[in-house]
Design a protein around this motif. Structure first.
Motif, PDB file in Angstrom:
ATOM      1  N   ASP A  40       0.810  -1.224   0.000  1.00 35.24           N
ATOM      2  CA  ASP A  40       0.000   0.000   0.000  1.00 35.24           C
ATOM      3  C   ASP A  40       0.842   1.272   0.000  1.00 35.24           C
ATOM      4  N   GLN A  41       2.080   1.185  -0.455  1.00 40.49           N
ATOM      5  CA  GLN A  41       2.915   2.365  -0.668  1.00 40.49           C
ATOM      6  C   GLN A  41       2.841   2.741  -2.140  1.00 40.49           C
ATOM      7  N   ARG A  42       3.053   4.015  -2.426  1.00 45.16           N
ATOM      8  CA  ARG A  42       3.038   4.494  -3.803  1.00 45.16           C
ATOM      9  C   ARG A  42       4.463   4.659  -4.317  1.00 45.16           C
ATOM     10  N   VAL A  43       4.698   4.245  -5.558  1.00 46.59           N
ATOM     11  CA  VAL A  43       5.979   4.457  -6.236  1.00 46.59           C
ATOM     12  C   VAL A  43       5.685   4.951  -7.645  1.00 46.59           C
ATOM     13  N   ALA A  44       6.612   5.748  -8.178  1.00 47.34           N
ATOM     14  CA  ALA A  44       6.435   6.276  -9.528  1.00 47.34           C
ATOM     15  C   ALA A  44       7.782   6.326 -10.228  1.00 47.34           C
ATOM     16  N   PRO A  45       7.791   6.084 -11.542  1.00 46.97           N
ATOM     17  CA  PRO A  45       9.036   6.281 -12.277  1.00 46.97           C
ATOM     18  C   PRO A  45       9.372   7.774 -12.296  1.00 46.97           C
ATOM     19  N   ARG A  46      10.636   8.079 -12.159  1.00 47.86           N
ATOM     20  CA  ARG A  46      11.055   9.478 -12.091  1.00 47.86           C
ATOM     21  C   ARG A  46      10.703  10.244 -13.369  1.00 47.86           C
ATOM     22  N   LYS A  47      10.628   9.544 -14.513  1.00 47.81           N
ATOM     23  CA  LYS A  47      10.306  10.238 -15.764  1.00 47.81           C
ATOM     24  C   LYS A  47       8.872  10.780 -15.752  1.00 47.81           C
ATOM     25  N   TRP A  48       7.945  10.108 -15.045  1.00 48.74           N
ATOM     26  CA  TRP A  48       6.586  10.643 -14.925  1.00 48.74           C
ATOM     27  C   TRP A  48       6.602  11.924 -14.107  1.00 48.74           C
ATOM     28  N   TYR A  58       2.088   3.911  -9.016  1.00 52.57           N
ATOM     29  CA  TYR A  58       1.634   2.552  -8.768  1.00 52.57           C
ATOM     30  C   TYR A  58       1.406   2.391  -7.274  1.00 52.57           C
ATOM     31  N   ILE A  59       0.365   1.671  -6.890  1.00 54.01           N
ATOM     32  CA  ILE A  59       0.128   1.292  -5.500  1.00 54.01           C
ATOM     33  C   ILE A  59       0.574  -0.153  -5.368  1.00 54.01           C
ATOM     34  N   ILE A  60       1.587  -0.396  -4.557  1.00 52.56           N
ATOM     35  CA  ILE A  60       2.147  -1.734  -4.406  1.00 52.56           C
ATOM     36  C   ILE A  60       1.179  -2.603  -3.605  1.00 52.56           C
ATOM     37  N   GLY A  76       1.143  -4.435  -8.464  1.00 55.02           N
ATOM     38  CA  GLY A  76       0.391  -3.306  -7.949  1.00 55.02           C
ATOM     39  C   GLY A  76      -0.648  -2.807  -8.924  1.00 55.02           C
ATOM     40  N   GLN A  77      -1.353  -1.768  -8.491  1.00 55.18           N
ATOM     41  CA  GLN A  77      -2.379  -1.123  -9.308  1.00 55.18           C
ATOM     42  C   GLN A  77      -1.806   0.157  -9.895  1.00 55.18           C
ATOM     43  N   LYS A  78      -2.090   0.400 -11.164  1.00 55.10           N
ATOM     44  CA  LYS A  78      -1.587   1.588 -11.847  1.00 55.10           C
ATOM     45  C   LYS A  78      -2.624   2.698 -11.781  1.00 55.10           C
ATOM     46  N   ALA A 107      -0.477   5.101   0.185  1.00 54.13           N
ATOM     47  CA  ALA A 107      -1.641   5.417  -0.648  1.00 54.13           C
ATOM     48  C   ALA A 107      -2.728   6.021   0.238  1.00 54.13           C
ATOM     49  N   THR A 108      -3.341   7.091  -0.235  1.00 58.74           N
ATOM     50  CA  THR A 108      -4.377   7.752   0.555  1.00 58.74           C
ATOM     51  C   THR A 108      -5.754   7.188   0.276  1.00 58.74           C
ATOM     52  N   GLN A 109      -5.907   6.520  -0.851  1.00 51.94           N
ATOM     53  CA  GLN A 109      -7.198   5.917  -1.168  1.00 51.94           C
ATOM     54  C   GLN A 109      -6.958   4.552  -1.771  1.00 51.94           C
ATOM     55  N   SER A 110      -7.899   3.676  -1.583  1.00 51.19           N
ATOM     56  CA  SER A 110      -7.794   2.332  -2.106  1.00 51.19           C
ATOM     57  C   SER A 110      -8.744   2.192  -3.283  1.00 51.19           C
ATOM     58  N   PHE A 111      -8.249   1.583  -4.339  1.00 49.60           N
ATOM     59  CA  PHE A 111      -9.071   1.355  -5.514  1.00 49.60           C
ATOM     60  C   PHE A 111      -9.450  -0.111  -5.561  1.00 49.60           C
ATOM     61  N   ALA A 112     -10.701  -0.378  -5.751  1.00 46.32           N
ATOM     62  CA  ALA A 112     -11.181  -1.753  -5.859  1.00 46.32           C
ATOM     63  C   ALA A 112     -11.891  -1.918  -7.193  1.00 46.32           C
ATOM     64  N   ILE A 113     -11.962  -3.143  -7.647  1.00 49.82           N
ATOM     65  CA  ILE A 113     -12.685  -3.412  -8.889  1.00 49.82           C
ATOM     66  C   ILE A 113     -14.167  -3.213  -8.619  1.00 49.82           C
ATOM     67  N   PRO A 114     -14.826  -2.336  -9.384  1.00 46.79           N
ATOM     68  CA  PRO A 114     -16.248  -2.116  -9.130  1.00 46.79           C
ATOM     69  C   PRO A 114     -17.052  -3.361  -9.460  1.00 46.79           C
ATOM     70  N   PRO A 115     -18.122  -3.628  -8.708  1.00 43.42           N
ATOM     71  CA  PRO A 115     -18.948  -4.799  -9.001  1.00 43.42           C
ATOM     72  C   PRO A 115     -19.693  -4.604 -10.319  1.00 43.42           C
TER      73      PRO A 115
END
Length: 127
Positions: A40-48, A58-60, A76-78, A107-115
């Motif tokens: 639940d940590q966020r990481v990003a490529p430096r180029k972004w 990305y949320i790991i 993780g989730q993109k 991550a401040t919010q969690s994303f889930a697959i919507p039903p």
């Protein structure tokens, strides 16, 4: 003087080793291995970040990294430009060795697959 070098100049000498680790170019695996709990940590490529995509990361969700921090599998989730990608599915993060990565914090919010939408209700006749 760039923002990072200004920040590092204010770091006390006792923690200069930590400052060196923060400023160094890191692969995804090295950046994740420095985190105490990468889930639940966020990481990003430096180029972004260089292009101004501050809301792209990305949320790991799971991480396996070798002890030397040179190889591993991280899933993780993109999130790109503030929108969840791939319907929220957890995918292997690609480009771990190709780009330099920055940890962004939890991550401040969690994303889930919507039903799936419910089927329309059948009309009852009153005859």
């Amino acid at each position: 003087m760039s923002g990072l070098s200004t920040l590092l100049s204010k770091v006390p000498l006792a923690s200069s080793n930590l400052a060196t680790q923060l400023a160094s170019n890191k692969s995804l695996y090295k950046a994740v291995s420095l985190l105490a709990n990468p889930v639940d940590q966020r990481v990003a490529p430096r180029k972004w970040l260089a292009k101004g995509f501050n809301d792209s990361y990305y949320i790991i969700k799971s991480a396996y990294v070798t002890e030397d921090g040179k190889r591993g599998v991280i899933k993780g989730q993109k999130v790109f430009r503030g929108r969840i990608q791939d319907q929220g599915r957890v995918r292997t993060i690609r480009g771990g060795l190709k780009h330099f990565w920055e940890p962004l914090g939890p991550a401040t919010q969690s994303f889930a697959i919507p039903p799936p939408p419910a089927p329309p209700a059948a009309k009852q006749s009153s005859a």
